[in-house]
Design a protein around this motif. Structure first.
Motif, PDB file in Angstrom:
ATOM      1  N   GLU A  64       0.870  -1.185   0.000  1.00 17.76           N
ATOM      2  CA  GLU A  64       0.000   0.000   0.000  1.00 17.76           C
ATOM      3  C   GLU A  64       0.902   1.230   0.000  1.00 17.76           C
ATOM      4  OE1 GLU A  64      -0.055   2.285   2.438  1.00 17.76           O
ATOM      5  OE2 GLU A  64       1.346   1.260   3.764  1.00 17.76           O
ATOM      6  N   ARG A  65       0.386   2.370  -0.482  1.00 18.11           N
ATOM      7  CA  ARG A  65       1.209   3.593  -0.532  1.00 18.11           C
ATOM      8  C   ARG A  65       0.379   4.796  -0.118  1.00 18.11           C
ATOM      9  NH1 ARG A  65       2.818   2.951  -6.752  1.00 18.11           N
ATOM     10  NH2 ARG A  65       4.975   3.315  -6.212  1.00 18.11           N
ATOM     11  N   LYS A 123       8.622  -0.288  -2.155  1.00 14.91           N
ATOM     12  CA  LYS A 123       7.954   0.323  -0.998  1.00 14.91           C
ATOM     13  C   LYS A 123       8.988   0.943  -0.044  1.00 14.91           C
ATOM     14  CE  LYS A 123       5.146   1.309   2.232  1.00 14.91           C
ATOM     15  NZ  LYS A 123       4.094   2.301   2.143  1.00 14.91           N
ATOM     16  N   ILE A 148       7.806   6.057   7.724  1.00 14.00           N
ATOM     17  CA  ILE A 148       9.063   6.668   7.293  1.00 14.00           C
ATOM     18  C   ILE A 148      10.142   6.546   8.370  1.00 14.00           C
ATOM     19  CG2 ILE A 148      10.093   8.861   6.540  1.00 14.00           C
ATOM     20  CD1 ILE A 148       7.656   9.386   4.963  1.00 14.00           C
TER      21      ILE A 148
HETATM   22  N1  SAJ Z   1       7.738  15.527   7.525  1.00 15.52           N
HETATM   23  C1  SAJ Z   1       8.647  16.570   7.671  1.00 15.52           C
HETATM   24  N2  SAJ Z   1       8.847  17.403   6.625  1.00 15.52           N
HETATM   25  C2  SAJ Z   1       8.218  17.244   5.430  1.00 15.52           C
HETATM   26  C3  SAJ Z   1       7.302  16.175   5.274  1.00 15.52           C
HETATM   27  C4  SAJ Z   1       7.089  15.326   6.344  1.00 15.52           C
HETATM   28  O1  SAJ Z   1       9.252  16.750   8.731  1.00 15.52           O
HETATM   29  O2  SAJ Z   1       8.443  18.059   4.532  1.00 15.52           O
HETATM   30  C5  SAJ Z   1       7.499  14.607   8.655  1.00 15.52           C
HETATM   31  C6  SAJ Z   1       6.059  14.599   9.158  1.00 15.52           C
HETATM   32  O3  SAJ Z   1       5.815  15.648  10.046  1.00 15.52           O
HETATM   33  C7  SAJ Z   1       5.987  13.234   9.814  1.00 15.52           C
HETATM   34  C8  SAJ Z   1       6.896  12.369   8.930  1.00 15.52           C
HETATM   35  O4  SAJ Z   1       7.720  13.283   8.214  1.00 15.52           O
HETATM   36  O5  SAJ Z   1       6.524  13.263  11.121  1.00 15.52           O
HETATM   37  C9  SAJ Z   1       6.160  11.480   7.941  1.00 15.52           C
HETATM   38  O6  SAJ Z   1       5.054  12.172   7.366  1.00 15.52           O
HETATM   39  P1  SAJ Z   1       4.651  12.042   5.825  1.00 15.52           P
HETATM   40  O7  SAJ Z   1       3.468  12.873   5.587  1.00 15.52           O
HETATM   41  O8  SAJ Z   1       5.840  12.289   4.979  1.00 15.52           O
HETATM   42  O9  SAJ Z   1       4.351  10.494   5.613  1.00 15.52           O
HETATM   43  P2  SAJ Z   1       3.428   9.378   6.347  1.00 15.52           P
HETATM   44  O10 SAJ Z   1       4.291   8.614   7.304  1.00 15.52           O
HETATM   45  O11 SAJ Z   1       2.160   9.940   6.861  1.00 15.52           O
HETATM   46  O12 SAJ Z   1       3.090   8.438   5.070  1.00 15.52           O
HETATM   47  C10 SAJ Z   1       4.159   7.909   4.295  1.00 15.52           C
HETATM   48  C11 SAJ Z   1       3.878   8.206   2.810  1.00 15.52           C
HETATM   49  N3  SAJ Z   1       5.070   7.895   2.013  1.00 15.52           N
HETATM   50  C12 SAJ Z   1       5.576   8.799   1.116  1.00 15.52           C
HETATM   51  O13 SAJ Z   1       5.101   9.897   0.948  1.00 15.52           O
HETATM   52  C13 SAJ Z   1       6.753   8.354   0.329  1.00 15.52           C
HETATM   53  C14 SAJ Z   1       2.692   7.345   2.336  1.00 15.52           C
HETATM   54  O14 SAJ Z   1       2.500   7.492   0.939  1.00 15.52           O
HETATM   55  C15 SAJ Z   1       2.961   5.865   2.668  1.00 15.52           C
HETATM   56  O15 SAJ Z   1       1.888   5.031   2.245  1.00 15.52           O
HETATM   57  C16 SAJ Z   1       3.087   5.762   4.170  1.00 15.52           C
HETATM   58  O16 SAJ Z   1       4.248   6.519   4.557  1.00 15.52           O
HETATM   59  C17 SAJ Z   1       3.243   4.291   4.533  1.00 15.52           C
HETATM   60  O17 SAJ Z   1       2.246   3.665   4.955  1.00 15.52           O
HETATM   61  O18 SAJ Z   1       4.327   3.723   4.314  1.00 15.52           O
END
Ligand code: SAJ
Length: 420
Positions: free
Chosen positions: A159-160, A212, A267
């Protein structure tokens, strides 16, 4: 291939929306979860997680008889495994939930069924799953031995979806399909096409597993770059958010945003799977994890410095100063505390600070156990009135809307750049 009954093993943040998506297309879906409370909740047409639009889809599907939950697997034509894959000591992937799921499904498998692993997994996990299934059912043949002719088909299809947009992205995102054979991939494509509007892109199971991990590591490395820049800019007296805005005017530069660290169950975890399997090669990926994991400690140092400035500027003692932290969850406008860097920062502040520590978190109603008795969960207005130092940790819409001019007398540590 018609899939009369589809079973989803693990009814969490991914499994439940996936089960609901099939049920909304009028497929008979049996969701399996070890947790009897979760099963009872879903069978009442309710949900145990917060995700926009999910509640409505589940309640309708249950009411119409398309979705039902149970504790033990029952026969179906397709089994999707969406169980947690955390890490153990030394960041080694823990596949024990996948193994338990395989062993629970094995007794009800029959010729022609497909088993799909969706959980984020290290490379080779799908082949391992196939071995566990084969060991449990020597009366059936599996792709690793029988190839295209196997009785049971097996694929890895990650899933993504982005938390907060799951019901949209589940349908719209392209799907990587990693069958152990072409027949496995074709069957998996037919299954997801029941609800998918995006494209099914076919590859080998090992490539799909790595894909993934790569997606989330790419994001982690890029966030680490932004977080490292924030440290450099603080040392140089430069506003990092302005710097990033300017640099991003370049047509081939797109820097992400710094923050208090990286959280969530994806992440902050997945890159370690690559590092665990490739400790020598994965130098950048490991370093990015270390940069992001160390950020909460740097934030604590900033809070300590700010409090020292506060002490120097007035005649209060440290124990008489109040710190208010804004945000506790792992990112904006969700209710998920898993691996939250904000929570780590708050925990460290509460541990170190002699005075009162307040927390404002509009998306939760109760403090997690680890913070109970150490900090007070208060409404925004109360924190703004009482605090000497404000620590911005999560850029919730509510915090962004705050008129910062009204809090000018307090000192601010802003890890998200929204109160600049
Ligand atoms: N974050 C930052 N700066 C940014 C973007 C994010 O500090 O510019 C932080 C966020 O605050 C958070 C963390 O990174 O703490 C992760 O947040 P996120 O919005 O980047 O991602 P997730 O964990 O909610 O979801 C991710 C997504 N992966 C990608 O964008 C490559 C999602 O598509 C995946 O399905 C999900 O992981 C997963 O289930 O693996």
């Amino acid at each position: 291939m018609t899939f009369n009954t589809i079973s989803v093993i693990g009814l969490g943040y991914i499994g439940l929306p996936t089960a609901a998506a099939f049920a909304a297309r009028r497929k008979s879906v049996i969701g399996i979860d070890l947790n009897a409370d979760v099963v009872a909740t879903i069978n009442r047409g309710e949900i145990h997680i917060v995700e926009p639009d999910l509640s409505q889809v589940v309640s309708t599907a249950v009411a119409q008889g398309y979705l039902r939950a149970a504790v033990t697997p029952e026969p179906a034509e397709a089994f999707l495994i969406a169980v947690p894959t955390p890490f153990k000591d030394h960041h080694q992937p823990d596949l024990s939930f996948v193994k338990a799921a395989a062993e629970s499904v094995a007794p009800v498998l029959k010729k022609g069924d497909i088993v799909i692993l969706e959980s984020t997994s290290p490379v080779g996990a799908t082949e391992q799953l196939a071995e566990w299934l084969a060991a449990a059912r020597d009366d059936l043949t599996f792709p690793q031995h029988a190839g295209e002719q196997a009785d049971i088909h097996i694929a890895y299809c990650p899933e993504r979806v982005l938390p907060g947009r799951v019901m949209v992205e589940l349908v719209k995102n392209d799907r990587v399909i990693g069958g152990m054979t072409s027949t496995c991939s074709n069957m998996a494509c037919q299954l997801y096409e029941i609800f998918l509007e995006g494209e099914c892109v076919v590859t080998h199971s090992r490539t799909a597993e790595m894909c993934k991990l790569t997606e989330n590591s790419f994001r982690d490395v890029n966030i680490a770059f932004a977080n490292e820049l924030s440290l450099i800019c603080a040392a140089q007296g430069i506003n990092v958010w302005e710097l990033i805005r300017l640099a991003n005017r370049h047509p081939r530069v797109n820097i992400l945003q710094p923050g208090p660290g990286v959280g969530g169950h994806c992440i902050a975890v997945d890159p370690w799977f690559i590092v665990a399997q490739n400790p020598v090669q994965a130098r950048l990926i490991r370093t990015a994890r270390e940069v992001n994991d160390s950020k909460p400690h740097w934030v604590l140092d900033q809070v300590k410095k700010t409090l020292a400035e506060c002490l120097a500027a007035n005649d209060k003692r440290a124990s008489e100063l109040t710190i208010a932290c804004f945000g506790l969850v792992f990112k904006a406008d969700i209710d998920d505390l898993r691996e939250s860097p904000a929570m780590e920062v708050v925990g460290m502040i509460a541990e170190w600070h002699q005075g009162i520590t307040l927390v404002v978190e509009p998306n939760i109603h109760q403090l997690p156990k680890t913070l109970e008795g150490k900090v007070d969960l208060v409404p925004q207005d109360s924190a703004l009135q009482r605090a000497d130092v404000l620590v911005m940790l999560v850029d919730h819409a509510q915090f962004k809307a705050l008129d910062i001019a009204s809090v000018q007398s307090q000192r601010i540590v802003d890890t998200k750049g929204i109160w600049q």
